[in-house]
Scaffold this motif. Structure first.
Motif, PDB file in Angstrom:
ATOM      1  N   GLY A   1     -22.552 -19.123  12.551  1.00 25.40           N
ATOM      2  CA  GLY A   1     -22.616 -18.037  13.547  1.00 25.40           C
ATOM      3  C   GLY A   1     -23.589 -16.953  13.138  1.00 25.40           C
ATOM      4  N   ASP A   2     -23.097 -15.717  12.985  1.00 30.56           N
ATOM      5  CA  ASP A   2     -24.001 -14.611  12.605  1.00 30.56           C
ATOM      6  C   ASP A   2     -24.035 -14.392  11.093  1.00 30.56           C
ATOM      7  OD1 ASP A   2     -21.549 -13.513  12.128  1.00 30.56           O
ATOM      8  OD2 ASP A   2     -21.834 -11.727  13.357  1.00 30.56           O
ATOM      9  N   GLY A   3     -23.320 -15.235  10.326  1.00 31.29           N
ATOM     10  CA  GLY A   3     -23.362 -15.138   8.865  1.00 31.29           C
ATOM     11  C   GLY A   3     -22.324 -14.177   8.286  1.00 31.29           C
ATOM     12  N   SER A   4     -21.425 -13.654   9.139  1.00 33.53           N
ATOM     13  CA  SER A   4     -20.431 -12.677   8.646  1.00 33.53           C
ATOM     14  C   SER A   4     -19.535 -13.257   7.560  1.00 33.53           C
ATOM     15  CB  SER A   4     -19.515 -12.202   9.784  1.00 33.53           C
ATOM     16  OG  SER A   4     -20.247 -11.519  10.733  1.00 33.53           O
ATOM     17  N   LEU A   5     -19.054 -14.496   7.778  1.00 33.76           N
ATOM     18  CA  LEU A   5     -18.099 -15.081   6.834  1.00 33.76           C
ATOM     19  C   LEU A   5     -18.751 -15.287   5.465  1.00 33.76           C
ATOM     20  CD1 LEU A   5     -15.774 -18.080   7.843  1.00 33.76           C
ATOM     21  CD2 LEU A   5     -16.194 -17.367   5.531  1.00 33.76           C
TER      22      LEU A   5
ATOM     23  N   ILE B   1     -14.915 -13.041  20.284  1.00 34.01           N
ATOM     24  CA  ILE B   1     -14.935 -12.604  18.884  1.00 34.01           C
ATOM     25  C   ILE B   1     -14.191 -13.633  18.030  1.00 34.01           C
ATOM     26  CG2 ILE B   1     -12.861 -11.126  19.055  1.00 34.01           C
ATOM     27  CD1 ILE B   1     -14.808  -9.081  17.450  1.00 34.01           C
ATOM     28  N   THR B   2     -14.633 -13.804  16.794  1.00 36.12           N
ATOM     29  CA  THR B   2     -13.984 -14.792  15.921  1.00 36.12           C
ATOM     30  C   THR B   2     -13.418 -14.074  14.688  1.00 36.12           C
ATOM     31  OG1 THR B   2     -16.124 -15.222  14.898  1.00 36.12           O
ATOM     32  CG2 THR B   2     -15.461 -16.708  16.661  1.00 36.12           C
ATOM     33  N   SER B   3     -12.547 -14.770  13.965  1.00 29.86           N
ATOM     34  CA  SER B   3     -11.811 -14.139  12.856  1.00 29.86           C
ATOM     35  C   SER B   3     -12.688 -13.408  11.834  1.00 29.86           C
ATOM     36  CB  SER B   3     -10.947 -15.166  12.148  1.00 29.86           C
ATOM     37  OG  SER B   3     -10.115 -15.767  13.082  1.00 29.86           O
ATOM     38  N   PRO B   4     -13.856 -13.970  11.411  1.00 29.09           N
ATOM     39  CA  PRO B   4     -14.644 -13.242  10.398  1.00 29.09           C
ATOM     40  C   PRO B   4     -15.075 -11.854  10.876  1.00 29.09           C
ATOM     41  CG  PRO B   4     -15.484 -15.468  10.666  1.00 29.09           C
ATOM     42  CD  PRO B   4     -14.474 -15.269  11.745  1.00 29.09           C
ATOM     43  N   ASN B   5     -15.150 -11.673  12.183  1.00 28.07           N
ATOM     44  CA  ASN B   5     -15.559 -10.373  12.723  1.00 28.07           C
ATOM     45  C   ASN B   5     -14.378  -9.455  13.007  1.00 28.07           C
ATOM     46  OD1 ASN B   5     -18.526 -10.248  13.085  1.00 28.07           O
ATOM     47  ND2 ASN B   5     -18.133 -12.198  14.091  1.00 28.07           N
ATOM     48  N   ILE B   6     -13.175  -9.947  12.781  1.00 24.86           N
ATOM     49  CA  ILE B   6     -11.997  -9.100  13.036  1.00 24.86           C
ATOM     50  C   ILE B   6     -11.560  -8.400  11.754  1.00 24.86           C
ATOM     51  CG2 ILE B   6      -9.541  -9.139  13.717  1.00 24.86           C
ATOM     52  CD1 ILE B   6     -10.338 -11.263  15.801  1.00 24.86           C
TER      53      ILE B   6
ATOM     54  N   SER C   1     -30.189 -18.976  22.596  1.00 25.19           N
ATOM     55  CA  SER C   1     -31.029 -17.901  23.125  1.00 25.19           C
ATOM     56  C   SER C   1     -30.447 -16.517  22.883  1.00 25.19           C
ATOM     57  CB  SER C   1     -31.253 -18.130  24.613  1.00 25.19           C
ATOM     58  OG  SER C   1     -30.044 -18.496  25.225  1.00 25.19           O
ATOM     59  N   ARG C   2     -29.230 -16.449  22.325  1.00 23.39           N
ATOM     60  CA  ARG C   2     -28.626 -15.137  22.059  1.00 23.39           C
ATOM     61  C   ARG C   2     -27.410 -15.322  21.158  1.00 23.39           C
ATOM     62  NH1 ARG C   2     -24.676 -14.596  26.975  1.00 23.39           N
ATOM     63  NH2 ARG C   2     -24.699 -16.766  27.562  1.00 23.39           N
ATOM     64  N   LEU C   3     -26.854 -14.202  20.691  1.00 22.61           N
ATOM     65  CA  LEU C   3     -25.637 -14.268  19.879  1.00 22.61           C
ATOM     66  C   LEU C   3     -24.439 -14.010  20.804  1.00 22.61           C
ATOM     67  CD1 LEU C   3     -24.228 -14.399  17.082  1.00 22.61           C
ATOM     68  CD2 LEU C   3     -24.412 -11.911  17.024  1.00 22.61           C
ATOM     69  N   PRO C   4     -23.660 -15.061  21.082  1.00 25.23           N
ATOM     70  CA  PRO C   4     -22.545 -14.844  22.025  1.00 25.23           C
ATOM     71  C   PRO C   4     -21.293 -14.273  21.355  1.00 25.23           C
ATOM     72  CG  PRO C   4     -22.819 -17.189  21.553  1.00 25.23           C
ATOM     73  CD  PRO C   4     -23.799 -16.465  20.680  1.00 25.23           C
ATOM     74  N   ILE C   5     -21.342 -14.145  19.995  1.00 25.84           N
ATOM     75  CA  ILE C   5     -20.148 -13.746  19.249  1.00 25.84           C
ATOM     76  C   ILE C   5     -20.232 -12.277  18.845  1.00 25.84           C
ATOM     77  CG2 ILE C   5     -18.697 -14.323  17.233  1.00 25.84           C
ATOM     78  CD1 ILE C   5     -20.534 -16.940  17.116  1.00 25.84           C
ATOM     79  N   GLY C   6     -19.095 -11.597  18.813  1.00 26.25           N
ATOM     80  CA  GLY C   6     -19.070 -10.215  18.314  1.00 26.25           C
ATOM     81  C   GLY C   6     -18.821  -9.211  19.429  1.00 26.25           C
ATOM     82  N   GLN C   7     -18.813  -7.928  19.033  1.00 21.63           N
ATOM     83  CA  GLN C   7     -18.447  -6.860  19.980  1.00 21.63           C
ATOM     84  C   GLN C   7     -19.295  -6.861  21.251  1.00 21.63           C
ATOM     85  OE1 GLN C   7     -18.472  -3.103  18.005  1.00 21.63           O
ATOM     86  NE2 GLN C   7     -16.327  -3.306  17.380  1.00 21.63           N
ATOM     87  N   LYS C   8     -20.583  -7.186  21.092  1.00 26.25           N
ATOM     88  CA  LYS C   8     -21.467  -7.167  22.269  1.00 26.25           C
ATOM     89  C   LYS C   8     -21.566  -8.531  22.940  1.00 26.25           C
ATOM     90  CE  LYS C   8     -24.227  -3.362  20.606  1.00 26.25           C
ATOM     91  NZ  LYS C   8     -25.312  -3.104  19.686  1.00 26.25           N
ATOM     92  N   GLY C   9     -20.893  -9.532  22.385  1.00 23.67           N
ATOM     93  CA  GLY C   9     -20.988 -10.892  22.927  1.00 23.67           C
ATOM     94  C   GLY C   9     -19.873 -11.194  23.920  1.00 23.67           C
ATOM     95  N   ASP C  10     -19.605 -12.508  24.079  1.00 21.56           N
ATOM     96  CA  ASP C  10     -18.583 -12.935  25.042  1.00 21.56           C
ATOM     97  C   ASP C  10     -17.229 -13.126  24.386  1.00 21.56           C
ATOM     98  OD1 ASP C  10     -20.521 -13.084  27.009  1.00 21.56           O
ATOM     99  OD2 ASP C  10     -21.031 -15.156  26.504  1.00 21.56           O
TER     100      ASP C  10
END
Ligand SMILES: C[S@@+](CC[C@H](N)C(=O)[O-])C[C@H]1O[C@@H](n2cnc3c(N)ncnc32)[C@H](O)[C@@H]1O
Length: 218
Positions: free
Chosen positions: A83-87, A45-50, A34-43
Motif C-alpha cells: 500500500g502506502d508503506g505505513s506498515l 482505511i486499513t489497520s496500519p493507518n489506524i 492511478s491514485r492512493l485509495p487508502i487513508g484519510q483522503k482515500g476511499d
C-alpha cells in the motif's frame, strides 16, 4: 463520467476475475494504478493507518519467530501489497530497538501497482529495502511472507451450478454501454479444478480465488 466499458479493453465479454483485474490493476486506468485509495483522503482505511500498535505487534512477533528459529544468520521478510508503506515503516522503526535482529534481517516488498511502488519508494527512506517480483531471488535463510488485506484484494471467479452443470459468471455490455451479467458454461479446466475441492460439492454458488492460488504457487 467515463464509461466503464473501457475496462473491457479489447474484449466484448470477460469473466468476473479478469474484468476486476482490469478495474483494479490496469497500468493506466486501474483503481490502484492511478491514485492512493487508502487513508484519510482515500476511499477506505486499513489497520496500519489506524494505530501503530497493529504493526508493532507484528514486529515483535517477527523477532520472536526469529528467536524461535534459533536466531539464524539470514532472515527474510516479504510484505505482499504494501500500500502506502505505513506498515513496513513502523516495522523498520521497531526493529531498530533490537540491534542484532536489525542488522541481519532483509526486507523485500512485492507490489503490482507501479503507481504505489513509486509512492512506497518516496515514503520508505531505508535504502536496504528491496522491491522484488520473483521470490526465487531470495536464496538464503527462512522467509516470513505477510500482507495486510492482500489476498482479499485479488479478484475472484464466480460460478453457479444449474442442474449439476457449472456456469461461470462473465460481464459484457449492451449497445447502451450498460454492463450486464451473463453465465457461460465453465471451461473443462475450471470444472476439473472446482471438482477437486470436496468442500465445494454442496454449493450452488461458488466464489473461487484462482488468482490467489496463482500467487500462492509463486
Ligand atoms: C487493499 S490494499 C492493502 C494495502 C496495505 N497492505 C494496507 O494494509 O494498507 C492491497 C495492496 O496489494 C497490492 N496488490 C494487489 N494485487 C497484487 C499482486 N497480484 N501482486 C502484488 N501486489 C498486489 C495493491 O496494489 C495494494 O498495495
Amino acid at each position: 463520467m467515463k464509461s466503464n466499458i473501457r475496462f473491457f479493453k479489447k474484449s466484448k465479454i470477460l469473466p468476473v476475475d479478469k474484468f476486476f483485474k482490469n478495474v483494479l490493476y490496469d497500468n493506466k486506468i486501474g483503481y490502484y494504478s492511478s491514485r492512493l485509495p487508502i487513508g484519510q483522503k482515500g476511499d477506505f482505511i486499513t489497520s496500519p493507518n489506524i494505530s501503530y500498535l497493529f504493526s508493532e505487534i507484528i514486529a515483535i512477533w517477527m523477532i520472536s519467530t526469529w528467536e524461535l528459529f534459533g536466531k539464524p544468520k539470514y532472515f527474510n521478510i516479504v510484505e505482499l501489497g504494501p500500500g502506502d508503506g505505513s506498515l513496513i515503516n513502523v516495522l523498520l522503526r521497531s526493529f531498530k530497538k533490537f540491534p542484532k535482529f536489525n542488522s541481519i534481517k532483509k526486507i523485500f516488498l512485492y507490489e503490482k501497482s507501479n503507481y504505489l511502488k513509486k509512492l512506497q519508494k518516496r515514503n520508505i527512506s531505508d535504502k536496504n529495502v528491496k522491491w522484488i517480483n520473483d521470490f526465487k531471488t531470495i536464496k538464503k535463510g527462512p522467509v516470513i511472507f505477510f500482507g495486510n488485506e492482500f489476498f482479499d484484494a485479488l479478484p475472484i471467479k464466480q460460478f453457479k451450478k444449474i442442474n449439476n452443470l457449472i456456469y461461470e459468471k462473465n460481464y459484457t455490455f449492451d449497445k447502451n454501454h450498460k454492463i450486464r451479467e451473463v453465465y457461460k458454461k465453465a471451461s473443462k479446466n475450471n470444472c476439473k479444478i472446482l471438482k477437486s475441492f470436496k468442500i465445494l460439492k454442496k454449493l450452488n454458488f461458488i466464489e473461487f480465488p484462482l488468482f490467489g492460488f496463482q500467487e500462492l504457487k509463486k
